[in-house]
Enzyme design. Sequence first.
Site, PDB file in Angstrom:
ATOM      1  N   LYS A  58      40.837  53.446  -9.863  1.00 14.09           N
ATOM      2  CA  LYS A  58      42.017  53.418  -8.991  1.00 14.09           C
ATOM      3  C   LYS A  58      42.856  52.170  -9.193  1.00 14.09           C
ATOM      4  O   LYS A  58      44.020  52.124  -8.795  1.00 14.09           O
ATOM      5  CB  LYS A  58      41.589  53.517  -7.519  1.00 14.09           C
ATOM      6  CG  LYS A  58      41.038  54.891  -7.167  1.00 14.09           C
ATOM      7  CD  LYS A  58      40.652  54.974  -5.693  1.00 14.09           C
ATOM      8  CE  LYS A  58      40.039  56.338  -5.366  1.00 14.09           C
ATOM      9  NZ  LYS A  58      39.369  56.348  -4.065  1.00 14.09           N
TER      10      LYS A  58
ATOM     11  N   LYS B  92      35.740  67.739 -12.907  1.00 14.16           N
ATOM     12  CA  LYS B  92      35.255  68.046 -11.565  1.00 14.16           C
ATOM     13  C   LYS B  92      36.329  68.749 -10.735  1.00 14.16           C
ATOM     14  O   LYS B  92      37.503  68.397 -10.818  1.00 14.16           O
ATOM     15  CB  LYS B  92      34.903  66.705 -10.896  1.00 14.16           C
ATOM     16  CG  LYS B  92      33.853  66.770  -9.848  1.00 14.16           C
ATOM     17  CD  LYS B  92      33.509  65.382  -9.336  1.00 14.16           C
ATOM     18  CE  LYS B  92      34.567  64.858  -8.380  1.00 14.16           C
ATOM     19  NZ  LYS B  92      34.071  63.867  -7.416  1.00 14.16           N
TER      20      LYS B  92
ATOM     21  N   LYS C 284      40.144  67.378  -4.966  1.00  9.60           N
ATOM     22  CA  LYS C 284      41.307  67.616  -4.110  1.00  9.60           C
ATOM     23  C   LYS C 284      42.551  66.928  -4.657  1.00  9.60           C
ATOM     24  O   LYS C 284      43.661  67.217  -4.243  1.00  9.60           O
ATOM     25  CB  LYS C 284      41.031  67.259  -2.658  1.00  9.60           C
ATOM     26  CG  LYS C 284      40.398  65.938  -2.377  1.00  9.60           C
ATOM     27  CD  LYS C 284      39.923  65.917  -0.911  1.00  9.60           C
ATOM     28  CE  LYS C 284      39.056  64.719  -0.615  1.00  9.60           C
ATOM     29  NZ  LYS C 284      38.271  64.887   0.594  1.00  9.60           N
TER      30      LYS C 284
END
Length: 326
Positions: free
Chosen positions: A112, A192, A195
Site C-alpha cells: 500500500k 485472489k 473487494k
Amino acid sequence: MRQRVFSGIQPTGRLHIGNLVGALNNWVRMQEQYDTIYNVVDLHAMTVPFDPDEFKKSRLNTARLLLAVGVDPARSLLYYQSQVPHHAELTWILSTITGIGQMERMTQFKEKAGRAGQNMGLFSYPILMAADILVHRVHAVPVGDDQAQHLELTRHLAERFNSRFGEVFPVPERITPEIGARVMSLQDPTAKMSKSDHSDASRVGLLDEPDVLRKKFRSAVTDSGREVSYDWDQKPGISNLLELFSFFAGRGIDDLVDEYADAGYGAFKSAVAEAVVEGLTPIRTRYRDLDDAEVARIMEKGALEARTRAEKSMRGVREAVGLGAR
Ligand code: AMP
Ligand code: TRP
C-alpha cells in the site's frame, strides 16, 4: 475453561464469497467450540480515504451481514472496535515495544505504500490488530493467508511484552480453514477474489441476486481442454470452481470430479452456480429480515459487555508496565 478466539473484519466494500469461505464460515463454526469475540474493525478501515456518511452505513451493513451469516450474539461477543477504547490504549503501549524496522517489513504496508492517502495509521495498522487480539488475551485467531504476517507480529509482541513485563499475554495460535483458504477471482484464477478488484464480475457478493450470480459463473474464466479435473497447475479456473462447489454443496472434491468429469464446462459451471445460489439464499433472507435499529441495539450491548471485559484485562497490563492506578 473454553479457549478464546478473536477475529475482525473491515467494514469496507461489500463482502464476497471469499470472505465467507476464508473467514466468516469459520467464525460461525467456532461458536460451537470456543468463547468467540468478533469485531467490525472500523478503526482499521479509517486508514484509507473514506466518506463519513458512507462509512457509517457500511459499518452497520457489515454488522447486519455478520448477523445474517450466523454470528449469534447469544454465543459471541460482537461489537464495533471503536466502541471499546481499550484497543486504542493497548495499541499505544504495544507500539512502544515495536521496532520500526519490523514494521517496515510488513508486506501489506509495502504493497500500500506510495499510494495516495499515505498515513501513520496505515503504518501502525498491524499494531492495532495485535492489540485487538491481545486486549482479550485470546488463544487462537482464524485468519486467511494474507493476515499471517500480522499474526506473526502479534505473537512476537506478546512474547516480547511477556519477557519484559512478566507473563501477561497468551501467545495466540493461528487457525486456518482446510479447504478454500483462498478463493480466487472468477476472471483470473491466479489472483485472489478481492473487494478492491475493479471488475465486479471477478467476485460474487454475499447479497448478489441469483440471476446476477448465475451470470457471473457463466462468464467465469476456465481453462483449456474440456475435462473437469482438480489440478491447480493445469486447471486453476476449474479447481477454484471445484473448491467453491465442494464448500457450498458440502460434498467432497473427488465425488464432484467423478460426477462432472465429462459433463462439459458449461454444465459444470451452472451446477456450481446453483449450489452457490442455494447456499446464499438463507443469508440474503436473514439480511433482509433484520432491521437497522435491532442491529444497532445488538452492537451496543456487545460493546458494553466488551468494555467490562477489556477493562479487567487492561488493569493487568497497566499494572505490569507500571501504569497501575496506585
Ligand atoms: P478483506 O476482504 O481483505 O478485508 O478480508 C477479510 C477476511 O476475509 C480476511 O480474514 C481475509 O483473509 C478473508 N479473505 C478475503 N478475501 C479472501 C479470498 N479471496 N479467499 C479467502 N479468504 C479471503
Ligand atoms: N486486518 C484484518 C483484515 O484486514 C482485520 C483484523 C483486524 C483482524 N483486527 C484483527 C483479524 C484481529 C483478526 C484478528 O482482514
